[in-house]
Write an enzyme that holds these catalytic residues in place. Sequence first.
Site, PDB file in Angstrom:
ATOM      1  CG  PHE A 103      -1.938   1.133   1.052  1.00  0.00           C
ATOM      2  CD1 PHE A 103      -2.960   1.128  -0.055  1.00  0.00           C
ATOM      3  CD2 PHE A 103      -1.568   2.469   1.716  1.00  0.00           C
ATOM      4  CE1 PHE A 103      -3.871   2.349  -0.327  1.00  0.00           C
ATOM      5  CE2 PHE A 103      -2.497   3.353   1.666  1.00  0.00           C
ATOM      6  CZ  PHE A 103      -3.537   3.396   0.429  1.00  0.00           C
ATOM      7  CB  THR A 104       0.647   4.400  -1.480  1.00  0.00           C
ATOM      8  OG1 THR A 104      -0.686   4.970  -0.919  1.00  0.00           O
ATOM      9  CG2 THR A 104       0.112   3.976  -3.057  1.00  0.00           C
ATOM     10  NE  ARG A 109      -4.323   4.175  -5.484  1.00  0.00           N
ATOM     11  CZ  ARG A 109      -4.112   4.619  -4.548  1.00  0.00           C
ATOM     12  NH1 ARG A 109      -4.440   4.309  -3.298  1.00  0.00           N
ATOM     13  NH2 ARG A 109      -3.123   5.649  -4.418  1.00  0.00           N
TER      14      ARG A 109
HETATM   15  N1  PM9 Z   1      -5.986   4.804   2.235  1.00  0.00           N
HETATM   16  C1  PM9 Z   1      -7.185   5.376   0.499  1.00  0.00           C
HETATM   17  O1  PM9 Z   1      -8.129   6.242  -0.246  1.00  0.00           O
HETATM   18  C2  PM9 Z   1      -6.125   7.190   1.882  1.00  0.00           C
HETATM   19  C3  PM9 Z   1      -4.990   7.986   1.127  1.00  0.00           C
HETATM   20  S1  PM9 Z   1      -3.995   6.982   0.022  1.00  0.00           S
HETATM   21  C4  PM9 Z   1      -4.900   7.208  -1.311  1.00  0.00           C
HETATM   22  O2  PM9 Z   1      -7.170   4.233   0.205  1.00  0.00           O
HETATM   23  C5  PM9 Z   1      -4.499   1.225   4.051  1.00  0.00           C
HETATM   24  C6  PM9 Z   1      -4.823  -0.169   3.799  1.00  0.00           C
HETATM   25  C7  PM9 Z   1      -5.289   2.382   3.420  1.00  0.00           C
HETATM   26  C8  PM9 Z   1      -4.796   3.737   3.821  1.00  0.00           C
HETATM   27  C9  PM9 Z   1      -5.286   4.963   3.301  1.00  0.00           C
HETATM   28  C10 PM9 Z   1      -3.787   3.788   4.701  1.00  0.00           C
HETATM   29  C11 PM9 Z   1      -3.212   5.092   5.404  1.00  0.00           C
HETATM   30  C12 PM9 Z   1      -3.210   2.533   5.470  1.00  0.00           C
HETATM   31  N2  PM9 Z   1      -3.436   1.476   4.814  1.00  0.00           N
HETATM   32  O3  PM9 Z   1      -4.834   7.558   5.046  1.00  0.00           O
HETATM   33  O4  PM9 Z   1      -3.072   7.802   6.545  1.00  0.00           O
HETATM   34  O5  PM9 Z   1      -6.243   2.145   2.508  1.00  0.00           O
HETATM   35  O6  PM9 Z   1      -5.275   7.349   7.418  1.00  0.00           O
HETATM   36  O7  PM9 Z   1      -4.091   5.554   6.246  1.00  0.00           O
HETATM   37  C13 PM9 Z   1      -6.340   5.794   1.521  1.00  0.00           C
HETATM   38  P1  PM9 Z   1      -4.281   7.025   6.345  1.00  0.00           P
END
Ligand code: PM9
Length: 485
Positions: A126-127, A384
């Site tokens: 994941f990014t 993505r």
């Molecule tokens: N995920 C999503 O849109 C928000 C920003 S990245 C484009 O999917 C996982 C599995 C996620 C994730 C964020 C994070 C980071 C960690 N793990 O955005 O910092 O899908 O709360 O979490 C996004 P935060």
Amino acid sequence: MQKRRSWAEPYKIKMVEHLRMTTPEDRERAIAEAGYNTFLLRSDDVYIDLLTDSGTNAMSDRQWAGLLLGDEAYAGSRNYFHLEDVVRRRYGYRHLIPTHQGRGAEHLLSQLCISPGDSVPGNMYFTTTKHHQELAGGRFVDVIIDEAHDPTSEHPFKGNVDLVKMQRLIDEVGPERIPYLSLETNVNMAGGQPCSLENIRAACALCHEHSIPVFLDATRAVENAYFIREREPGYETASVADILREICSHADGCTMSAKKDALVNIGGFLAVNDDTLAERARNLCVVYEGLHTYGGLAGRDLEAMAIGIEESVEYDHIRARVGQVHYLGRRLMDAGVPIVRPIGGHGVFVDAARFLPHLPREQFPAQALTAALYAESGVRSMERGAVSVGRDRETGENVYPALELVRLTLPRRVYTQAHLDVTAESIVDLHADPERVVGLEMTYEPAHLRFFQARFRPVVGSVVLRRRRQGAPATEPAAAGSTIP
Ligand code: PM9
């Protein structure tokens, strides 16, 4: 024969937020100003916002009431202790370190556990997770099963760890160079695909045999638990809450972005069992996040999170949440739009490489499709694919992953089935004449997580979406409530 009955969302609307309709000219201008990157659009210019399910949830009346119970003491807020109790009960870990959001927890865990030169296995990148692992000097190693990289594979648990790949890495680098297995539940970049409990159990056992800890990314663990109930033999009658506890029981802790499953707009946490690790994490928390009892959040945010976690494991909620995603996915599948199969938990992932076969990968088909879909209908989605993956760290070349996807992510409890119909129709319309979509080239590339702020321009002409050919039917999104012919 019994007739199949419809079901509806298990909530009703108490407050509304107005949406603005825009013209094709407005949207062409807005997306050009945004450098053809949907992250750079103003949300006022967006009609239906499927950019992300992160922090975009509608909170319940119980959560809004909880905000008024916020105890904004600097230290030892009562909301912290409420959240600690809920996390212990629902996720099962002893120590809670709140963080401002998921990447705050990833930062703490990576800094505490990874040494330069370590290999960090994970079931697909994941990014933000991978970025923090690399900032700490680690090297991400993909150990997900091959089916996860194939958008057409119908494997019911495409999030599973490939135990042979994991064992091979242990043999290659030695367990002492593997700080932990990063095990993501309901794997985001694979299309919101779950892991089976059988696989979680086996992957954790293999790691523990070699004294390698396992940390879950529990961001969408409730969605994963729901899929286990639906698909894994032996769990048909188990509660989602019990399955969640069992998933967590096999690992040593988790990072969490509460902005997804936990139904809040901001927040996250690191939760662990190990006393020493917890002490070190609290110590680092005060450097980067805030005191260890608030972690960058207001007391009211902690309260909303505690209530949101309780709501997230209610069966009617999670069934309707995943049900909405499946409704949209089925509408697209029925119309022949190529999407990642099986339909995932938090969004529908359109296979842009198959949707736009006329565009070479160097012209970022998924990025172009997000921009064209916005120009067509005001629906905002997220790339993505190659832009999200970034460059190879050694060669500096662009990496073109097997999955070149556009994600239509559903915020929880926000949109109605009519919004999903409008979205599906917009995409089906574009799919009928995909050559209208023009490829893109990157004109600005930021140093970190480039997909958030990169800018692009069309490779030919000045628009990302060519006009319809003469005689082709032009449909604009209909006004709310009208019948769409
Ligand atoms: N995920 C999503 O849109 C928000 C920003 S990245 C484009 O999917 C996982 C599995 C996620 C994730 C964020 C994070 C980071 C960690 N793990 O955005 O910092 O899908 O709360 O979490 C996004 P935060």
